[in-house]
Design a protein around this motif. Structure first.
Motif, PDB file in Angstrom:
ATOM      1  N   CYS A 167       0.826  -1.212   0.000  1.00 49.31           N
ATOM      2  CA  CYS A 167       0.000   0.000   0.000  1.00 49.31           C
ATOM      3  C   CYS A 167       0.857   1.257   0.000  1.00 49.31           C
ATOM      4  O   CYS A 167       0.571   2.208  -0.738  1.00 49.31           O
ATOM      5  CB  CYS A 167      -0.942   0.000   1.199  1.00 49.31           C
TER       6      CYS A 167
ATOM      7  N   LEU B 120      -5.017   4.180   0.168  1.00 50.87           N
ATOM      8  CA  LEU B 120      -5.367   2.794   0.467  1.00 50.87           C
ATOM      9  C   LEU B 120      -5.352   2.616   1.975  1.00 50.87           C
ATOM     10  O   LEU B 120      -4.355   2.902   2.621  1.00 50.87           O
ATOM     11  CB  LEU B 120      -4.361   1.836  -0.184  1.00 50.87           C
TER      12      LEU B 120
ATOM     13  N   THR C 258      -4.783   0.531   4.744  1.00 47.24           N
ATOM     14  CA  THR C 258      -4.079  -0.732   4.959  1.00 47.24           C
ATOM     15  C   THR C 258      -4.890  -1.699   5.803  1.00 47.24           C
ATOM     16  O   THR C 258      -4.978  -2.879   5.492  1.00 47.24           O
ATOM     17  CB  THR C 258      -2.715  -0.463   5.625  1.00 47.24           C
TER      18      THR C 258
ATOM     19  N   MET D 267      -7.468  -3.797   3.925  1.00 49.56           N
ATOM     20  CA  MET D 267      -7.036  -4.568   2.764  1.00 49.56           C
ATOM     21  C   MET D 267      -6.790  -6.041   3.103  1.00 49.56           C
ATOM     22  O   MET D 267      -6.427  -6.380   4.227  1.00 49.56           O
ATOM     23  CB  MET D 267      -5.750  -3.986   2.186  1.00 49.56           C
TER      24      MET D 267
END
Length: 82
Positions: free
Chosen positions: A33, A46, A48, A51
């Motif tokens: 990321c 993004l 993290t 994800m």
């Protein structure tokens, strides 16, 4: 270390990475990321913690406490960051 391609469907892009196969998946996701955000010059955010990483060949979503080595990820394999 393994060379893999990481697809990011949310960005409609893929990236090549050299990753430590002994690092925990959680750390691998954070590294991926961070590098993508740098590469995209801040145009991408993004989160993290939201994800997940999956091996495209198996469709298995990887447990964040395991390593790429635990999943037998080898050079040339494709992963997906979702």
């Amino acid at each position: 270390m393994v060379m893999v391609e990481v697809e990011v469907p949310g960005l409609r892009k893929s990236y090549d990475f050299r990753l430590n196969d002994e690092a925990k998946i959680d750390d691998v996701i954070e590294e991926i990321c961070n590098i993508i955000c740098q590469k995209e010059k801040g145009d991408v955010l993004l989160r993290t913690r939201d994800m997940m990483l999956s091996a495209i060949s198996t469709g298995i979503i990887m447990n964040n406490t395991y390593t790429l080595g635990d999943y037998n990820i080898l050079d040339g394999m494709k992963l997906m960051l979702i």
